[in-house]
Design an enzyme around this catalytic site. Structure first.
Site, short mmCIF file in Angstrom:
data_model
loop_
_atom_site.label_atom_id
_atom_site.label_comp_id
_atom_site.label_asym_id
_atom_site.label_seq_id
_atom_site.Cartn_x
_atom_site.Cartn_y
_atom_site.Cartn_z
CB THR A 71 -19.42 27.80 16.04
OG1 THR A 71 -20.76 27.35 16.23
CG2 THR A 71 -18.53 27.03 16.99
CG ASP A 72 -24.44 29.46 17.48
OD1 ASP A 72 -23.87 28.43 17.09
OD2 ASP A 72 -25.65 29.70 17.24
CD GLU A 73 -22.75 23.56 17.36
OE1 GLU A 73 -22.17 22.64 17.97
OE2 GLU A 73 -23.39 23.38 16.32
CE1 TYR B 9 -17.24 22.57 14.59
CE2 TYR B 9 -19.29 23.03 15.75
CZ TYR B 9 -18.33 23.40 14.84
OH TYR B 9 -18.43 24.60 14.17
CE LYS C 186 -14.87 26.60 15.02
NZ LYS C 186 -14.03 26.92 13.82
P1 NAD Z 1 -17.11 22.73 5.94
O1 NAD Z 1 -16.92 21.42 6.64
O2 NAD Z 1 -18.10 22.83 4.85
O3 NAD Z 1 -15.71 23.21 5.35
C1 NAD Z 1 -14.50 23.06 6.05
C2 NAD Z 1 -13.37 23.17 5.03
O4 NAD Z 1 -12.13 23.07 5.74
C3 NAD Z 1 -13.36 22.03 3.99
O5 NAD Z 1 -13.18 22.57 2.70
C4 NAD Z 1 -12.17 21.17 4.39
O6 NAD Z 1 -11.55 20.53 3.29
C5 NAD Z 1 -11.27 22.21 5.03
N1 NAD Z 1 -10.32 21.60 5.97
C6 NAD Z 1 -10.58 20.69 6.95
N2 NAD Z 1 -9.44 20.35 7.57
C7 NAD Z 1 -8.44 21.07 6.99
C8 NAD Z 1 -7.05 21.16 7.21
N3 NAD Z 1 -6.45 20.42 8.17
N4 NAD Z 1 -6.32 22.01 6.45
C9 NAD Z 1 -6.92 22.75 5.49
N5 NAD Z 1 -8.24 22.69 5.21
C10 NAD Z 1 -9.00 21.86 5.97
O7 NAD Z 1 -17.41 23.77 7.10
P2 NAD Z 1 -18.28 25.12 7.06
O8 NAD Z 1 -19.67 24.80 7.43
O9 NAD Z 1 -17.99 25.85 5.83
O10 NAD Z 1 -17.63 25.90 8.29
C11 NAD Z 1 -16.53 26.77 8.10
C12 NAD Z 1 -16.14 27.36 9.45
O11 NAD Z 1 -17.24 28.08 10.00
C13 NAD Z 1 -15.76 26.32 10.49
O12 NAD Z 1 -14.68 26.83 11.24
C14 NAD Z 1 -17.00 26.19 11.36
O13 NAD Z 1 -16.66 25.82 12.66
C15 NAD Z 1 -17.54 27.60 11.30
N6 NAD Z 1 -19.00 27.77 11.46
C16 NAD Z 1 -19.87 27.01 10.71
C17 NAD Z 1 -21.24 27.25 10.82
C18 NAD Z 1 -22.24 26.47 10.00
O14 NAD Z 1 -23.44 26.62 10.20
N7 NAD Z 1 -21.83 25.65 9.03
C19 NAD Z 1 -21.71 28.23 11.71
C20 NAD Z 1 -20.79 28.96 12.47
C21 NAD Z 1 -19.44 28.73 12.33
O1 DAU Z 2 -24.56 26.82 15.27
C1 DAU Z 2 -23.48 26.76 14.39
C2 DAU Z 2 -23.17 25.32 14.04
O2 DAU Z 2 -24.22 24.88 13.20
C3 DAU Z 2 -21.82 25.16 13.35
O3 DAU Z 2 -20.81 25.52 14.25
C4 DAU Z 2 -21.62 23.72 12.87
O4 DAU Z 2 -20.42 23.62 12.12
C5 DAU Z 2 -22.79 23.36 11.98
O5 DAU Z 2 -22.66 22.01 11.58
C6 DAU Z 2 -24.11 23.57 12.70
O6 DAU Z 2 -24.26 22.60 13.77
P1 DAU Z 2 -25.65 21.83 14.04
O7 DAU Z 2 -25.35 20.59 14.76
O8 DAU Z 2 -26.66 22.75 14.61
O9 DAU Z 2 -26.07 21.53 12.49
P2 DAU Z 2 -26.70 20.25 11.79
O10 DAU Z 2 -27.09 20.66 10.41
O11 DAU Z 2 -25.84 19.04 11.94
O12 DAU Z 2 -28.03 20.01 12.62
C7 DAU Z 2 -29.01 21.03 12.74
C8 DAU Z 2 -30.11 20.49 13.63
O13 DAU Z 2 -30.81 19.45 12.93
C9 DAU Z 2 -29.61 19.83 14.90
O14 DAU Z 2 -30.53 20.09 15.94
C10 DAU Z 2 -29.58 18.34 14.59
C11 DAU Z 2 -30.73 18.20 13.61
N1 DAU Z 2 -30.59 17.17 12.58
C12 DAU Z 2 -29.45 17.15 11.82
C13 DAU Z 2 -29.29 16.25 10.79
C14 DAU Z 2 -28.00 16.21 9.97
C15 DAU Z 2 -31.63 16.29 12.29
O15 DAU Z 2 -32.69 16.32 12.97
N2 DAU Z 2 -31.48 15.40 11.27
C16 DAU Z 2 -30.34 15.33 10.51
O16 DAU Z 2 -30.25 14.46 9.60
#
Ligand code: NAD
Ligand code: DAU
Length: 334
Positions: free
Chosen positions: A125-127, A153, A157
């Protein structure tokens, strides 16, 4: 080739499964997921009869189980999407983030080494780069930006990324890492900003905006992310990190207002609530390396992508409701 896709019942992993199962009928895809609260078998149920797809229920931190799975399946490629992914949860309960995101990665890499996997790809992730100031739009994260994390988190990562680098240098495991910005699209669990706003607004409940709503995220459609992961896995250089970004920076308030407008809901639903602890100000990704080396680019712009996404949620309200009432937990029976 045979692929292991971990976390394939989650948001990004399930979209990945749908994309590659159709695109590569000659390859085989094993989707492994522990079905934690964030995993939803409904996301991949429509794939269960495809010949090149198989679902396995299991945990990436379970060393014996993973060893047996790798021995039996002899994977060519492992793509690790599995993670605890929600920042707010990591602030309340960091422990599980370290176990799943760091130890789980180690267990997968140990098995990848033992069974001669040809490519281990870590979905990061970019985080891991921390945040950027709001008043310096010229600054972007590159692959050379130092790791500097804010939340448990992102720290977990980053810990996993460092371990991936170590397994490459020390043991010669053929690895790649992708670091992507905020995804949106179908099947996102209603704990993240966009589906939270959708599900609350549809019930005319207040939509929570943390702090002032000025925080900026770089939004990318999940399909564009997954096209990037696929290109990296197939054509990326071993040992390299690739950034993938949406080139669509928006502050949270703008995102929330865009969704409310499409739903025909009043901005009066917006409620400014207590800020997230350690809240990152701005993310912005420079994806030049993936664009130049791999020919990757985005197909969605934010306005079209968000409109299509909200239409998807409108057309799949049963999917959202099933999660909100807990029924989604019954979608898979061992
Ligand atoms: P998500 O939470 O929707 O999905 C995660 C999945 O992993 C779930 O299906 C969960 O059941 C499974 N899981 C959790 N623990 C596990 C374990 N111990 N063994 C097997 N499976 C397990 O997450 P997402 O948003 O789809 O993110 C997927 C990946 O991409 C993550 O690694 C996250 O860090 C990364 N990522 C997410 C974003 C975003 O914006 N959502 C952006 C950049 C990177
Ligand atoms: O940048 C990549 C990341 O993006 C991934 O690695 C993470 O898995 C993914 O969850 C996401 O992280 P963020 O914290 O940026 O996403 P989130 O949707 O939780 O929040 C987006 C922005 O919105 C953040 O600034 C917090 C804000 N927020 C979030 C929620 C859930 C609100 O203001 N209200 C809300 O209810």
């Amino acid at each position: 080739m045979k692929f292991l896709i971990t976390g394939g019942a989650g948001f990004i992993g399930s979209n990945y499964c749908h994309y590659v199962v159709d695109k590569y009928p000659e390859d085989k895809f094993v989707c492994l997921d522990a079905l934690t609260y964030a995993g939803n078998y409904n996301n991949i149920k429509s794939l269960e009869n495809k010949e090149n797809f198989k679902f396995v229920h299991g945990d990436i931190t379970d060393r014996d189980f993973i060893d047996k799975l790798f021995r039996e399946e002899q994977f060519d490629v492992v793509i690790n999407f599995a993670a605890e992914s929600h920042v707010d949860n990591s602030i309340k309960n960091p422990g599980i983030f370290l176990t799943t995101n760091i130890i789980g990665t180690q267990v997968l890499m140990d098995a990848s080494l033992k069974y001669n996997v040809k490519r281990y790809h870590q979905v990061s992730t970019d985080e891991v780069y921390g945040d950027l100031p709001l008043d310096r739009p010229d600054l972007l994260f590159t692959e050379d930006t130092p790791i500097h994390t804010s939340s448990p988190y992102s720290s977990s990562k980053a810990g996993a990324d460092l371990l991936v680098g170590a397994y490459y240098r020390t043991f010669g495991l053929p690895v790649t890492i992708s670091r992507c910005s905020n995804n949106y699209g179908p099947y996102q669990f209603p704990e993240k900003l966009i589906p939270v706003i959708f599900s609350k607004a549809m019930k005319d409940e207040h939509v929570p905006v943390y702090g002032t709503g000025e925080n900026i995220r770089d939004w990318i459609h999940v399909h564009d992310h997954n096209v990037g992961v696929d290109l990296i896995v197939r054509n990326g250089k071993v040992g390299e990190v690739y950034n993938l970004g949406g080139h669509s920076e928006r502050n949270n308030l703008t995102v929330v207002k865009t969704i409310l407008k499409q739903l025909g809901k009043s901005e009066d639903l917006i409620e400014f609530v207590e800020d997230r602890k350690g809240h990152d100000l701005r993310y912005a990704i420079d994806s030049t390396k993936a664009e130049k080396e791999l020919g990757w680019n985005r197909t969605y712009n934010f306005e079209d992508g968000i409109k299509e996404t909200i239409d998807w949620y409108l057309n799949n309200q049963d999917w959202v409701e099933d999660i909100l009432n807990g029924n989604y937990k019954n979608a898979y029976k061992d």
